[in-house]
Design a protein around this motif. Structure first.
Motif, short mmCIF file in Angstrom:
data_model
loop_
_atom_site.label_atom_id
_atom_site.label_comp_id
_atom_site.label_asym_id
_atom_site.label_seq_id
_atom_site.Cartn_x
_atom_site.Cartn_y
_atom_site.Cartn_z
N LEU A 39 8.64 1.12 -10.22
CA LEU A 39 9.09 0.95 -9.08
C LEU A 39 8.52 1.75 -7.91
O LEU A 39 8.47 2.99 -8.10
N ILE A 40 8.07 1.19 -6.89
CA ILE A 40 7.44 1.68 -5.72
C ILE A 40 8.50 1.36 -4.57
O ILE A 40 9.09 0.30 -4.17
N VAL A 41 8.69 2.62 -3.92
CA VAL A 41 9.78 2.57 -2.89
C VAL A 41 9.11 2.92 -1.53
O VAL A 41 8.21 3.92 -1.50
N GLY A 42 9.16 1.97 -0.65
CA GLY A 42 8.44 2.27 0.76
C GLY A 42 7.94 0.82 1.43
O GLY A 42 8.01 -0.19 0.65
N GLY A 43 7.89 0.82 2.66
CA GLY A 43 7.59 -0.44 3.20
C GLY A 43 6.44 -0.13 4.24
O GLY A 43 6.11 -0.74 5.30
N THR A 44 5.40 0.98 3.76
CA THR A 44 4.35 1.12 4.86
C THR A 44 3.16 0.70 3.83
O THR A 44 3.15 0.45 2.86
N ASP A 45 2.04 1.08 4.57
CA ASP A 45 0.67 1.01 3.91
C ASP A 45 0.74 1.75 2.62
O ASP A 45 0.10 1.08 1.83
N SER A 46 1.17 3.00 2.59
CA SER A 46 0.80 3.84 1.60
C SER A 46 1.58 3.00 0.23
O SER A 46 1.23 3.28 -0.83
N ALA A 47 2.67 2.56 0.43
CA ALA A 47 3.52 1.89 -0.58
C ALA A 47 2.66 0.59 -1.05
O ALA A 47 2.52 0.62 -2.22
N ILE A 48 2.24 -0.12 -0.07
CA ILE A 48 1.26 -1.22 -0.42
C ILE A 48 0.15 -0.68 -1.16
O ILE A 48 -0.09 -1.32 -2.23
N GLU A 49 -0.55 0.15 -1.00
CA GLU A 49 -1.62 0.75 -1.64
C GLU A 49 -1.39 1.14 -2.79
O GLU A 49 -2.12 0.92 -3.86
N VAL A 50 -0.41 1.78 -2.98
CA VAL A 50 0.05 2.04 -4.49
C VAL A 50 0.56 0.90 -5.27
O VAL A 50 0.03 0.57 -6.63
N VAL A 51 1.09 0.04 -4.88
CA VAL A 51 1.38 -1.26 -5.42
C VAL A 51 0.06 -1.85 -5.98
O VAL A 51 -0.23 -2.40 -7.16
N MET A 52 -0.97 -2.07 -5.19
CA MET A 52 -2.22 -2.80 -5.41
C MET A 52 -3.01 -2.00 -6.54
O MET A 52 -3.42 -2.53 -7.21
N ALA A 53 -2.84 -0.39 -6.53
CA ALA A 53 -3.61 -0.02 -7.43
C ALA A 53 -2.89 0.13 -8.93
O ALA A 53 -3.56 0.27 -9.98
N LEU A 54 -1.61 -0.14 -8.95
CA LEU A 54 -1.00 -0.39 -10.33
C LEU A 54 -0.53 -1.86 -10.60
O LEU A 54 -0.33 -1.73 -12.04
N CYS A 55 -0.46 -2.72 -9.89
CA CYS A 55 0.13 -3.94 -10.05
C CYS A 55 -0.82 -4.86 -11.36
O CYS A 55 -0.19 -5.70 -12.21
N ASP A 70 7.06 -4.04 8.85
CA ASP A 70 6.75 -4.01 10.18
C ASP A 70 5.46 -3.50 10.58
O ASP A 70 4.91 -4.08 11.48
N ARG A 71 5.16 -2.17 10.14
CA ARG A 71 3.95 -1.59 10.69
C ARG A 71 2.87 -1.50 9.74
O ARG A 71 2.53 -0.15 9.24
N VAL A 72 2.39 -2.48 9.16
CA VAL A 72 1.38 -2.27 7.97
C VAL A 72 0.22 -3.27 8.48
O VAL A 72 0.24 -3.87 9.35
N LYS A 73 -0.79 -2.57 8.08
CA LYS A 73 -2.29 -3.23 8.54
C LYS A 73 -2.44 -4.62 7.91
O LYS A 73 -1.94 -5.05 6.85
N PRO A 74 -2.83 -5.29 8.77
CA PRO A 74 -3.06 -6.96 8.66
C PRO A 74 -3.56 -7.02 7.14
O PRO A 74 -3.39 -7.88 6.31
N LYS A 75 -4.61 -6.51 6.66
CA LYS A 75 -5.25 -6.43 5.33
C LYS A 75 -4.28 -6.26 4.08
O LYS A 75 -4.13 -6.89 3.31
N ASN A 76 -3.58 -5.09 4.57
CA ASN A 76 -2.61 -4.69 3.62
C ASN A 76 -1.41 -5.74 3.42
O ASN A 76 -1.12 -5.95 2.32
N LEU A 77 -1.12 -6.37 4.48
CA LEU A 77 -0.13 -7.50 4.40
C LEU A 77 -0.46 -8.66 3.65
O LEU A 77 0.30 -9.16 2.60
N GLU A 78 -1.79 -8.95 4.15
CA GLU A 78 -2.59 -10.24 3.16
C GLU A 78 -2.37 -9.70 1.74
O GLU A 78 -2.23 -10.65 0.85
N LEU A 79 -2.80 -8.63 1.39
CA LEU A 79 -2.97 -8.22 -0.14
C LEU A 79 -1.53 -8.25 -0.69
O LEU A 79 -1.47 -8.71 -1.98
N ILE A 80 -0.40 -7.74 -0.19
CA ILE A 80 0.88 -7.66 -0.91
C ILE A 80 1.44 -9.04 -0.84
O ILE A 80 2.23 -9.45 -1.98
N GLU A 81 1.28 -9.89 -0.04
CA GLU A 81 1.74 -11.14 0.05
C GLU A 81 1.17 -12.00 -0.88
O GLU A 81 1.84 -12.76 -1.72
#
Length: 144
Positions: A39-55, A70-81
Protein backbone atom coordinates in the motif's frame (compact mmCIF):
# COMPACT_ATOMS: atom_id res chain seq x y z
CA UNK A 1 25.01 23.44 4.79
CA UNK A 2 22.79 20.39 4.95
CA UNK A 3 19.27 21.00 3.69
CA UNK A 4 17.12 17.99 4.54
CA UNK A 5 13.80 19.65 3.92
CA UNK A 6 10.94 17.99 5.77
CA UNK A 7 12.35 14.48 5.52
CA UNK A 8 14.00 14.95 8.90
CA UNK A 9 10.62 14.60 10.60
CA UNK A 10 8.25 12.54 8.39
CA UNK A 11 4.52 12.56 9.06
CA UNK A 12 3.01 9.42 10.54
CA UNK A 13 -0.25 7.85 9.43
CA UNK A 14 -1.77 8.62 12.83
CA UNK A 15 -3.35 5.22 13.36
CA UNK A 16 -2.63 2.05 15.32
CA UNK A 17 0.28 0.19 13.76
CA UNK A 18 1.89 3.18 12.05
CA UNK A 19 5.05 2.41 14.02
CA UNK A 20 5.47 -1.14 12.66
CA UNK A 21 8.74 -1.92 10.87
CA UNK A 22 6.84 -2.54 7.63
CA UNK A 23 5.78 1.14 7.43
CA UNK A 24 8.28 3.27 5.48
CA UNK A 25 8.40 6.94 4.46
CA UNK A 26 10.82 6.52 1.55
CA UNK A 27 11.71 3.95 -1.07
CA UNK A 28 15.44 3.35 -1.32
CA UNK A 29 15.74 0.14 -3.37
CA UNK A 30 12.73 -1.20 -5.32
CA UNK A 31 14.57 -4.52 -5.79
CA UNK A 32 14.03 -5.23 -2.07
CA UNK A 33 10.31 -5.57 -2.75
CA UNK A 34 9.20 -8.36 -5.07
CA UNK A 35 5.99 -10.37 -4.89
CA UNK A 36 4.54 -8.30 -2.04
CA UNK A 37 1.19 -6.72 -1.25
CA UNK A 38 2.07 -3.03 -1.00
CA UNK A 39 0.00 0.00 0.00
CA UNK A 40 1.29 3.42 -0.96
CA UNK A 41 -0.38 6.31 0.85
CA UNK A 42 -0.37 9.79 -0.65
CA UNK A 43 -1.64 11.85 -3.53
CA UNK A 44 1.48 13.62 -4.71
CA UNK A 45 4.26 13.05 -7.20
CA UNK A 46 6.34 11.16 -4.64
CA UNK A 47 3.55 8.63 -4.06
CA UNK A 48 3.04 8.16 -7.79
CA UNK A 49 6.76 7.67 -8.32
CA UNK A 50 6.84 4.94 -5.65
CA UNK A 51 3.85 3.24 -7.30
CA UNK A 52 5.63 3.27 -10.64
CA UNK A 53 8.82 1.85 -9.13
CA UNK A 54 6.97 -1.05 -7.48
CA UNK A 55 3.91 -1.91 -9.58
CA UNK A 56 5.61 -4.22 -12.10
CA UNK A 57 6.61 -6.91 -9.58
CA UNK A 58 4.11 -6.48 -6.74
CA UNK A 59 0.40 -6.09 -6.08
CA UNK A 60 0.04 -2.38 -5.37
CA UNK A 61 -2.77 -0.24 -3.97
CA UNK A 62 -2.69 3.58 -3.78
CA UNK A 63 -4.65 5.28 -1.01
CA UNK A 64 -5.27 9.01 -1.45
CA UNK A 65 -7.35 11.27 0.81
CA UNK A 66 -8.75 13.23 -2.10
CA UNK A 67 -11.20 12.23 -4.82
CA UNK A 68 -8.54 12.94 -7.46
CA UNK A 69 -4.98 14.12 -7.88
CA UNK A 70 -4.56 17.88 -7.60
CA UNK A 71 -0.96 19.02 -7.80
CA UNK A 72 0.92 16.36 -9.74
CA UNK A 73 3.13 16.69 -12.78
CA UNK A 74 1.31 15.97 -16.06
CA UNK A 75 3.70 13.11 -16.89
CA UNK A 76 3.11 11.47 -13.49
CA UNK A 77 -0.65 11.83 -13.94
CA UNK A 78 -0.38 10.13 -17.33
CA UNK A 79 1.73 7.30 -15.86
CA UNK A 80 -0.56 6.62 -12.89
CA UNK A 81 -3.72 6.70 -14.99
CA UNK A 82 -2.13 4.13 -17.32
CA UNK A 83 -1.12 1.97 -14.34
CA UNK A 84 -4.74 2.07 -13.12
CA UNK A 85 -6.09 1.24 -16.59
CA UNK A 86 -3.61 -1.63 -17.01
CA UNK A 87 -4.51 -3.09 -13.59
CA UNK A 88 -1.00 -2.53 -12.21
CA UNK A 89 -2.25 -0.43 -9.31
CA UNK A 90 -5.60 -0.38 -7.53
CA UNK A 91 -6.76 3.18 -6.76
CA UNK A 92 -8.42 3.86 -3.41
CA UNK A 93 -9.49 7.50 -3.59
CA UNK A 94 -11.03 9.35 -0.64
CA UNK A 95 -9.63 6.86 1.87
CA UNK A 96 -7.80 7.13 5.16
CA UNK A 97 -5.68 4.43 6.80
CA UNK A 98 -7.35 3.41 10.06
CA UNK A 99 -5.09 0.55 11.16
CA UNK A 100 -1.95 -1.29 10.10
CA UNK A 101 -1.36 -4.86 11.31
CA UNK A 102 1.43 -7.28 10.44
CA UNK A 103 -0.70 -8.85 7.67
CA UNK A 104 -3.31 -6.26 6.64
CA UNK A 105 -4.32 -2.61 6.42
CA UNK A 106 -7.79 -1.28 7.19
CA UNK A 107 -8.93 1.75 5.20
CA UNK A 108 -11.98 3.95 5.74
CA UNK A 109 -13.76 5.69 2.89
CA UNK A 110 -14.26 9.34 3.74
CA UNK A 111 -17.68 9.74 2.13
CA UNK A 112 -19.65 6.87 3.71
CA UNK A 113 -17.28 5.72 6.50
CA UNK A 114 -17.30 2.11 5.26
CA UNK A 115 -14.17 0.09 5.95
CA UNK A 116 -12.12 -2.13 3.70
CA UNK A 117 -9.32 -4.44 4.75
CA UNK A 118 -6.61 -5.37 2.25
CA UNK A 119 -3.81 -7.90 2.61
CA UNK A 120 -0.54 -6.12 3.22
CA UNK A 121 3.18 -6.77 3.59
CA UNK A 122 4.55 -3.22 3.24
CA UNK A 123 3.24 0.35 3.55
CA UNK A 124 4.88 3.45 2.06
CA UNK A 125 3.50 6.58 3.73
CA UNK A 126 4.40 9.27 1.17
CA UNK A 127 2.58 11.98 3.09
CA UNK A 128 5.28 14.58 3.61
CA UNK A 129 6.86 15.77 6.79
CA UNK A 130 6.79 18.36 9.50
CA UNK A 131 9.08 21.34 8.86
CA UNK A 132 12.05 21.42 11.27
CA UNK A 133 11.18 24.93 12.43
CA UNK A 134 9.36 26.42 15.36
CA UNK A 135 7.02 29.35 15.26
CA UNK A 136 8.11 32.33 17.31
CA UNK A 137 5.40 34.38 18.90
CA UNK A 138 5.93 37.68 17.15
CA UNK A 139 3.63 40.10 15.35
CA UNK A 140 5.25 39.65 11.95
CA UNK A 141 4.71 35.88 12.07
CA UNK A 142 8.29 35.09 11.06
CA UNK A 143 9.73 31.66 11.61
CA UNK A 144 12.99 31.02 13.37
Amino acid sequence: VIAIGTLGNPRKLGCPGDDLDKVHNALVDPDEFVGRNILIVGGTDSAIEVVMALCERNKVWLSARGQKFDRVKPKNLELIEKAFADGKCIPLFATVVKEVTPTAVTLEYRDDKRSEQIPNDVVFAMIGGHPPITRVNNPAGHYS
